[in-house]
Design an enzyme around this catalytic site. Structure first.
Site, PDB file in Angstrom:
ATOM      1  N   GLU B 196       0.802  -1.271  -0.080  1.00  0.00           N
ATOM      2  CA  GLU B 196       0.041  -0.088   0.061  1.00  0.00           C
ATOM      3  C   GLU B 196       0.772   1.093  -0.073  1.00  0.00           C
ATOM      4  O   GLU B 196       0.611   2.279  -0.816  1.00  0.00           O
ATOM      5  CB  GLU B 196      -0.872  -0.005   1.137  1.00  0.00           C
ATOM      6  CG  GLU B 196      -2.257  -0.653   1.068  1.00  0.00           C
ATOM      7  CD  GLU B 196      -1.982  -2.324   1.235  1.00  0.00           C
ATOM      8  OE1 GLU B 196      -0.876  -2.634   1.871  1.00  0.00           O
ATOM      9  OE2 GLU B 196      -2.800  -3.065   1.217  1.00  0.00           O
ATOM     10  N   HIS B 265      -9.712  -4.674  11.014  1.00  0.00           N
ATOM     11  CA  HIS B 265     -10.307  -4.821   9.899  1.00  0.00           C
ATOM     12  C   HIS B 265     -11.777  -3.864   9.826  1.00  0.00           C
ATOM     13  O   HIS B 265     -12.653  -3.844   8.983  1.00  0.00           O
ATOM     14  CB  HIS B 265     -10.631  -6.031   9.164  1.00  0.00           C
ATOM     15  CG  HIS B 265      -9.651  -6.697   8.562  1.00  0.00           C
ATOM     16  ND1 HIS B 265      -8.487  -7.265   9.342  1.00  0.00           N
ATOM     17  CD2 HIS B 265      -9.258  -6.939   7.131  1.00  0.00           C
ATOM     18  CE1 HIS B 265      -7.538  -7.630   8.552  1.00  0.00           C
ATOM     19  NE2 HIS B 265      -7.788  -7.483   7.198  1.00  0.00           N
TER      20      HIS B 265
END
Lengths: 358, 462
Positions: B196, B265
């Site tokens: 990322e 998450h």
């Protein structure tokens, strides 16, 4: 476990010895013509005199915050810039004044940005570490160590996407070489064959930490091994060697082979920033480098030896440069600060009006 | 011409120091860069270099002198043929002298005064476009709406490309990019490695160079790895470059809690990105808004954070069938008009607001429901107008309470509509805990319709 690994070892025949990617060799320094030598002399001296003046203005309080001087490393940008063509881009971190001058940015605009004035390249809103010139293809000037490596890789992505034949020179130091995103970028640059020259300006110290104390592998030309990116070590104190390596690297990228690493062996004479007393190295070390390896002095010696110019002619060049730098400093001290309204400009660009079609 | 050597400052905060040692004496020749003296403060020792070549004509501050003010002339260099006697040395700091040639001032410590910062200009934002009467409405999932928005913009602008993990051959981890690889090819629909920080930075660099990237994060939880590039590079470059270059791009992906995926998450980042000048932050609820706002985000010349929600992807809403349906970023939408209390939410929070609105109606409480749609710029005008009518406000979000969107809205209402309030502004938020995995605890950690109803009853005293 031990058993099975032995078994698999005997089974797998391919050799797994780590080896250097098929790298081009360090090219011989270019035999400069008289014109090339004198241009290099002038360009490097411009950076040095500019930086000396910046240091002076900092000491007088005209320049605030952080100020990282490039003195000692002038051959790197000067040699690299001579290897580029129109449209090639440059990006670096915060020791960036030399890169901007090498990109032919106006010393007045650079100095005025250092003093935070409206005539600065970023109208006083960027400062020493954050300066850009779209016109000159200089993409900053970045304050976060290592971030410019991903950005430069993205600029190279643009070159690849548009097939414009340009390369992006992405500069970073031995310190940034230990940042994770550098390797994330290496991976994608090789994966997608992006035309990016990674120029590691190895000046031996990441702020106050020497490469031997910060880096498990101090041969930075091999930092691309895991990604099959070739690297070559270059005498970054010899502008002819830098230009030769730059030309080789630019050809490599332009011929579609993807990224390449240049490990520039260089040295900064000054501290990391103005407020760094540089106690992590000896005076002798600095003095020895200045005396034996100074990039400007080396050009000067060659020029004198070949009788391409005498002391007086070189002094005349110096005088010209001092005048340009003095002008820049004068401008940077007298130019007004940005208008208070500038506080709120350049945060967001306006959006084009929407048109609706049924 | 003689050159004065001034006592330098080692840092912007240094005012004076000790001249500890001279390494040259009067009459010595020096070259630029030669170390001529050492100075000392309580923090550091530093060398003073000659800024020019010449002969040391005079040393005006003796070594060992303490408390030497910055910018005091400590020595004078002279050229050949000059004498130090020709030079009048003034030992007061140079910036205290008012000679005509030196009337410039170093503006060192003025920044702190901030006497009168100008007011931030207000940007006018257009209303939603009219949808012509008779326009066909097509039931569309949020997933399809997002895909259609990207496809339409990629057709009309070849600078637009999408990159991220599994966006191409896998057709998207959540199938948002389904079909894009087939239509646009691998050059414009790019699978990245799981990296990322790296690919966000590459996206920003590509945008700075003039492309229009759409960077998909598999979820915004993973974008924390990349937040430096989003905040320090994408958001700030336009300002730092004095308007020369910025990052016209979209960072998009699912945000907030999915179902039973635990603490790492399940987090809402609306407040994180909403904090940053230089970003736009969009968080749509339904499919029409998702499509119209994503198209606007892709066209926007600024970096836009586009917060989606995994739970909403499969839900269907009417989307007008128009060639080019684009909505303005920065405009809230009144989902339902009402008179008793204003419910303000965004994204999946609208589910709680809408269901609570229905429950409140049965209790005889007429709630006005506002969908912010955009977190930055925040359309407080619509909220304030509503508060002036209902005199009460409940904010609803799945994010954590401290420094959240509700905290910001409550503060702004206090500043702009304090006299209109008949009750304190209340907020319904995710609880101040990491998201638990166990089903019962997860339910407790999230806001609920009942909490919204209770809050509304409490401020309407019913």
């Amino acid at each position: 476990m031990a058993k099975s690994s032995t078994a698999s070892k005997s089974k797998s025949s391919p050799k797994k010895t780590a080896r250097q990617p098929a790298a081009p060799k360090t090219p011989r320094p270019i035999d400069f013509t008289k014109e090339q030598e004198l241009k290099a002399y002038r360009d490097m001296l411009m950076i040095r005199r500019f930086e000396e003046k910046a240091g002076q203005l900092y000491g007088m309080g005209f320049i605030g915050g952080f100020c990282h001087l490039y003195i000692g490393q002038e051959a790197v940008v000067t040699g690299m810039q001579s290897a580029l063509i129109e449209g090639d881009q440059v990006i670096t971190a915060y020791r960036d004044h030399g890169h901007m001058l090498a990109c032919d940015m106006d010393p007045k605009g650079v100095m005025a940005e250092l003093t935070g004035r409206q005539g600065g390249y970023s109208r006083g809103k960027g400062g020493s570490m954050h300066m850009f010139s779209k016109e000159k293809n200089f993409y900053g000037g970045h304050g976060i160590v290592g971030a410019q490596v991903s950005l430069g890789t993205g600029i190279a992505f643009n070159n690849n996407y548009r097939e414009n034949g340009n390369v992006c020179c992405t500069y970073f130091g031995d310190g940034a070489s230990n940042q994770g995103q550098v390797y994330e970028s290496f991976n994608m640059a090789k994966l997608w064959s992006l035309p990016v020259i990674y120029i590691i300006e190895n000046n031996r110290y990441a702020m106050g930490t020497s490469v031997t104390r910060s880096s498990a592998l101090t041969d930075f030309s091999r930092r691309g091994c895991s990604f099959n990116i070739p690297g070559i070590e270059v005498d970054g104190m010899d502008v002819r060697a830098v230009q030769a390596a730059g030309e080789l690297a630019a050809d490599w990228c332009r011929s579609g082979k993807g990224p390449i690493i240049l490990d520039m062996q260089t040295y900064r004479y000054r501290g990391h920033s103005m407020s760094d007393p540089a106690k992590y190295r000896t005076k002798d070390e600095v003095q020895k480098m200045r005396a034996e390896n100074d990039p400007i002095e080396r050009v000067k010696q060659r020029v004198m030896q070949k009788k391409w110019a005498d002391e007086d002619e070189l002094k005349a060049i110096d005088k010209d440069i001092r005048a340009v730098v003095a002008d820049a400093a004068e401008f940077a001290q007298n130019d007004p600060e940005p208008d208070p309204a500038e506080l709120y400009t350049d945060i967001l660009l306006p959006v084009a009006p929407m048109t609706v079609e049924a | 011409m003689a050159t004065e050597i001034l006592m330098p400052a080692l840092s912007p905060t240094m005012e004076e120091g000790t001249l500890s040692k001279w390494l040259v004496k009067e009459g010595d020749d020096v070259a630029a860069g030669d170390v001529i003296a050492e100075i000392e403060t309580d923090k550091a020792t530093m060398e003073v270099e000659a800024v020019d070549e010449g002969k040391v004509g005079r040393i005006s501050v003796a070594e060992g002198t303490e408390g030497v003010k910055v910018n005091t002339v400590i020595a004078v260099l002279v050229e050949e043929g000059e004498s130090a006697d020709d030079v009048a040395v003034n030992t007061t700091p140079a910036d205290e002298q008012l000679s005509s040639s030196e009337k410039t001032e170093a503006p060192v410590q003025e920044a702190g005064s901030a006497a009168s910062a100008p007011a931030a200009p207000a940007a006018a934002i257009a209303d939603d476009p009219d949808i012509p009467s008779g326009t066909e409405m097509i039931s569309t999932t949020v997933r399809e709406a997002l895909r259609d928005a990207m496809a339409e913009e990629m057709r009309s602008d070849d600078r637009v490309f999408v990159m991220g993990e599994e966006v191409a051959e896998y057709q998207g981890a959540y199938k948002i990019t389904q079909g894009l690889l087939d239509e646009f090819g691998a050059k414009r629909v790019i699978d990245t490695p799981i990296t990322e920080h790296g690919f966000a930075g590459i996206g920003v660099g590509a945008a700075m160079a003039g492309l229009r990237p759409i960077v998909e994060f598999m979820t915004f939880n993973f974008a924390m790895q990349a937040i430096d590039q989003i905040v320090n590079s994408a958001a700030k470059t336009l300002y730092m470059s004095g308007g020369q270059m910025g990052a016209p791009m979209v960072f998009r992906g699912p945000n907030g809690a999915a179902a039973r995926v635990g603490a790492q998450h399940s987090q809402c980042y609306a407040a994180w990105y909403g904090h940053i000048p230089g970003l736009k932050v969009v968080a749509p609820y339904g499919a029409a808004d998702a499509k119209g706002l994503l198209k606007a985000a892709i066209r926007d010349p600024n970096p836009v954070i586009f917060l989606e929600n995994e739970i909403m992807y499969g839900q269907s809403f009417d989307v007008p069938k128009m060639d080019d349906f684009v909505l303005p970023i920065g405009k809230a939408r009144i989902q339902k008009e009402g008179s008793d209390v204003t419910l303000v939410s965004f994204g999946i929070g609208m589910k709680y607001a809408i269901e609570a609105g229905a429950a409140l109606a049965e209790l005889g409480i007429d709630a006005e429901i506002i969908d912010l749609r955009t977190i930055r710029p925040l359309d407080m005008e619509t909220v304030i107008t509503s508060i002036k009518k209902t005199n009460r406000c409940i904010t609803i979000e799945e994010g954590f309470p401290q420094s959240g969107i509700g905290a910001e809205i409550g503060m702004q209402i206090m500043q702009q509509a304090f006299d209109y309030l008949d009750a304190p502004v209340l907020r319904v938020t995710g609880k101040d805990v990491p998201m638990p995995y166990a089903a019962n605890l997860e339910k407790l950690a999230l806001p609920s319709v009942d909490e919204v109803v209770q809050a509304a009853r409490s401020v309407t005293y019913k």
